[in-house]
Design a protein around this motif. Structure first.
Motif, PDB file in Angstrom:
ATOM      1  N   PRO A   2       0.800  -1.228   0.000  1.00 21.28           N
ATOM      2  CA  PRO A   2       0.000   0.000   0.000  1.00 21.28           C
ATOM      3  C   PRO A   2       0.830   1.274   0.000  1.00 21.28           C
ATOM      4  O   PRO A   2       0.266   2.357  -0.017  1.00 21.28           O
ATOM      5  CB  PRO A   2      -0.781  -0.115   1.303  1.00 21.28           C
ATOM      6  CG  PRO A   2       0.131  -0.885   2.192  1.00 21.28           C
ATOM      7  CD  PRO A   2       0.898  -1.829   1.303  1.00 21.28           C
ATOM      8  N   VAL A   3       2.176   1.155   0.062  1.00 22.55           N
ATOM      9  CA  VAL A   3       2.985   2.374   0.020  1.00 22.55           C
ATOM     10  C   VAL A   3       2.826   2.994  -1.361  1.00 22.55           C
ATOM     11  O   VAL A   3       2.898   2.304  -2.378  1.00 22.55           O
ATOM     12  CB  VAL A   3       4.471   2.082   0.322  1.00 22.55           C
ATOM     13  CG1 VAL A   3       5.295   3.352   0.199  1.00 22.55           C
ATOM     14  CG2 VAL A   3       4.619   1.479   1.713  1.00 22.55           C
ATOM     15  N   ILE A   4       2.575   4.291  -1.376  1.00 19.82           N
ATOM     16  CA  ILE A   4       2.240   4.962  -2.621  1.00 19.82           C
ATOM     17  C   ILE A   4       3.512   5.381  -3.352  1.00 19.82           C
ATOM     18  O   ILE A   4       4.348   6.086  -2.796  1.00 19.82           O
ATOM     19  CB  ILE A   4       1.342   6.180  -2.327  1.00 19.82           C
ATOM     20  CG1 ILE A   4       0.009   5.686  -1.740  1.00 19.82           C
ATOM     21  CG2 ILE A   4       1.120   7.003  -3.585  1.00 19.82           C
ATOM     22  CD1 ILE A   4      -0.837   6.770  -1.115  1.00 19.82           C
ATOM     23  N   MET A  43      -2.268  20.218   5.457  1.00 18.88           N
ATOM     24  CA  MET A  43      -0.960  20.256   6.110  1.00 18.88           C
ATOM     25  C   MET A  43       0.071  20.711   5.076  1.00 18.88           C
ATOM     26  O   MET A  43       0.187  20.113   4.004  1.00 18.88           O
ATOM     27  CB  MET A  43      -0.558  18.883   6.645  1.00 18.88           C
ATOM     28  CG  MET A  43       0.879  18.868   7.193  1.00 18.88           C
ATOM     29  SD  MET A  43       1.436  17.218   7.709  1.00 18.88           S
ATOM     30  CE  MET A  43       1.037  17.280   9.451  1.00 18.88           C
ATOM     31  N   LEU A  89      -0.652  19.048   1.575  1.00 22.60           N
ATOM     32  CA  LEU A  89      -1.558  17.899   1.507  1.00 22.60           C
ATOM     33  C   LEU A  89      -2.952  18.389   1.863  1.00 22.60           C
ATOM     34  O   LEU A  89      -3.118  19.117   2.838  1.00 22.60           O
ATOM     35  CB  LEU A  89      -1.114  16.847   2.533  1.00 22.60           C
ATOM     36  CG  LEU A  89      -2.027  15.632   2.724  1.00 22.60           C
ATOM     37  CD1 LEU A  89      -1.904  14.686   1.550  1.00 22.60           C
ATOM     38  CD2 LEU A  89      -1.685  14.908   4.030  1.00 22.60           C
TER      39      LEU A  89
ATOM     40  N   MET B  43       0.843   9.540   6.243  1.00 22.47           N
ATOM     41  CA  MET B  43       2.005  10.227   5.675  1.00 22.47           C
ATOM     42  C   MET B  43       3.051  10.388   6.781  1.00 22.47           C
ATOM     43  O   MET B  43       2.755  10.923   7.846  1.00 22.47           O
ATOM     44  CB  MET B  43       1.638  11.610   5.142  1.00 22.47           C
ATOM     45  CG  MET B  43       2.859  12.404   4.696  1.00 22.47           C
ATOM     46  SD  MET B  43       2.470  14.117   4.186  1.00 22.47           S
ATOM     47  CE  MET B  43       2.270  13.879   2.435  1.00 22.47           C
ATOM     48  N   THR B  45       5.973  12.162   8.610  1.00 17.02           N
ATOM     49  CA  THR B  45       6.366  13.570   8.656  1.00 17.02           C
ATOM     50  C   THR B  45       7.737  13.786   9.303  1.00 17.02           C
ATOM     51  O   THR B  45       8.321  14.847   9.169  1.00 17.02           O
ATOM     52  CB  THR B  45       5.319  14.404   9.426  1.00 17.02           C
ATOM     53  OG1 THR B  45       5.168  13.868  10.741  1.00 17.02           O
ATOM     54  CG2 THR B  45       3.975  14.374   8.710  1.00 17.02           C
ATOM     55  N   MET B  60       9.633   3.726   5.788  1.00 16.22           N
ATOM     56  CA  MET B  60       9.034   4.925   5.191  1.00 16.22           C
ATOM     57  C   MET B  60       9.639   6.165   5.830  1.00 16.22           C
ATOM     58  O   MET B  60       9.896   6.208   7.027  1.00 16.22           O
ATOM     59  CB  MET B  60       7.512   4.900   5.377  1.00 16.22           C
ATOM     60  CG  MET B  60       6.853   3.753   4.611  1.00 16.22           C
ATOM     61  SD  MET B  60       5.056   3.639   4.928  1.00 16.22           S
ATOM     62  CE  MET B  60       4.492   5.239   4.329  1.00 16.22           C
ATOM     63  N   CYS B  65       3.906   8.097   1.706  1.00 13.43           N
ATOM     64  CA  CYS B  65       2.503   7.905   2.056  1.00 13.43           C
ATOM     65  C   CYS B  65       2.109   6.456   1.820  1.00 13.43           C
ATOM     66  O   CYS B  65       2.675   5.780   0.969  1.00 13.43           O
ATOM     67  CB  CYS B  65       1.606   8.790   1.190  1.00 13.43           C
ATOM     68  SG  CYS B  65       1.907  10.553   1.362  1.00 13.43           S
ATOM     69  N   LEU B  89       1.298  11.330  10.215  1.00 16.75           N
ATOM     70  CA  LEU B  89      -0.082  11.806  10.204  1.00 16.75           C
ATOM     71  C   LEU B  89      -0.969  10.644   9.768  1.00 16.75           C
ATOM     72  O   LEU B  89      -0.653   9.961   8.792  1.00 16.75           O
ATOM     73  CB  LEU B  89      -0.211  12.944   9.186  1.00 16.75           C
ATOM     74  CG  LEU B  89      -1.623  13.479   8.915  1.00 16.75           C
ATOM     75  CD1 LEU B  89      -2.102  14.341  10.068  1.00 16.75           C
ATOM     76  CD2 LEU B  89      -1.632  14.300   7.615  1.00 16.75           C
TER      77      LEU B  89
END
Lengths: 130, 130
Positions: A2-4, A43, A89, B43, B45, B60, B65, B89
């Motif tokens: 699912p990591v974009i 954000m 975002l 996401m 941060t 990550m 994201c 987030l």
């Protein structure tokens, strides 16, 4: 996974605004507006974004967040007044029916079932700036 | 103004997990889980967050994201394997009724009307780890 992967996600640019607003906003932020049914959350992730509302301007920097509750009539948009790239975002809720009202021009949009109908603030069909 | 002042927002810590899971997760992330009705978006941060799923781990970093669609049974959580602070987030939808299933322990939770009911995966009331 699912990591974009930014290299693989669809890129959407432009807007659904009618002209001349689409051209005016090209590559920029939105017209100042407020949502009737949808909460909105922002954000800032890079650079400086200047938030514009009725009361004036607020410079926002990475990590700064703002929330615009549905139905609050104090319109907002963001302007990049710097000479650097700025990014943010945006998260919205998906109301089945939405009405957005634009603060600085005589324009509103009703969105339902994936279709957008632009009107003047009095509800008449929009046919051009007035 | 809608800009969020971190000094003034309510701080919520802890979890609704029954013991021993609340203690195990104190100051940490969640038990690995998946949502039946709620989409989830994350996401990173600050720092490094390690995403754990069925297929393994993915590190990550800020700006990365991930999205976990409702009903996808591949459970996820984040672990900070570094010696630095890590932050992310999380955005979720607010389903009127939600069921979360935990991947690595015999636990699920049904949430409706603001009330949470923990059960085993077979739906019986949870009374302790088994």
């Amino acid at each position: 996974m699912p990591v974009i992967d930014p290299a693989k996600v669809p890129v959407k640019t432009g807007s659904i605004y009618p002209e001349p607003y689409a051209g005016m906003m090209k590559g920029r932020s939105s017209l100042r507006h407020w949502h009737l049914n949808e909460d909105e959350f922002v954000m800032v992730t890079e650079g400086e974004c200047t938030l514009v509302q009725d009361a004036g301007e607020t410079v926002m920097r990475p990590g700064d967040c703002a929330a615009f509750p549905a139905g609050s009539t104090d319109g907002h948009h963001f302007i990049n007044r710097s000479d650097r790239v700025a990014r943010f975002l945006v998260v919205g809720t998906k109301a089945p029916r939405e009405v957005a009202t634009y603060s600085d021009v005589d324009l509103r949009v009703e969105i339902e079932g994936g279709k957008a109908r632009f009107t003047y603030r009095d509800g008449q069909d929009w046919t051009g700036p007035r």
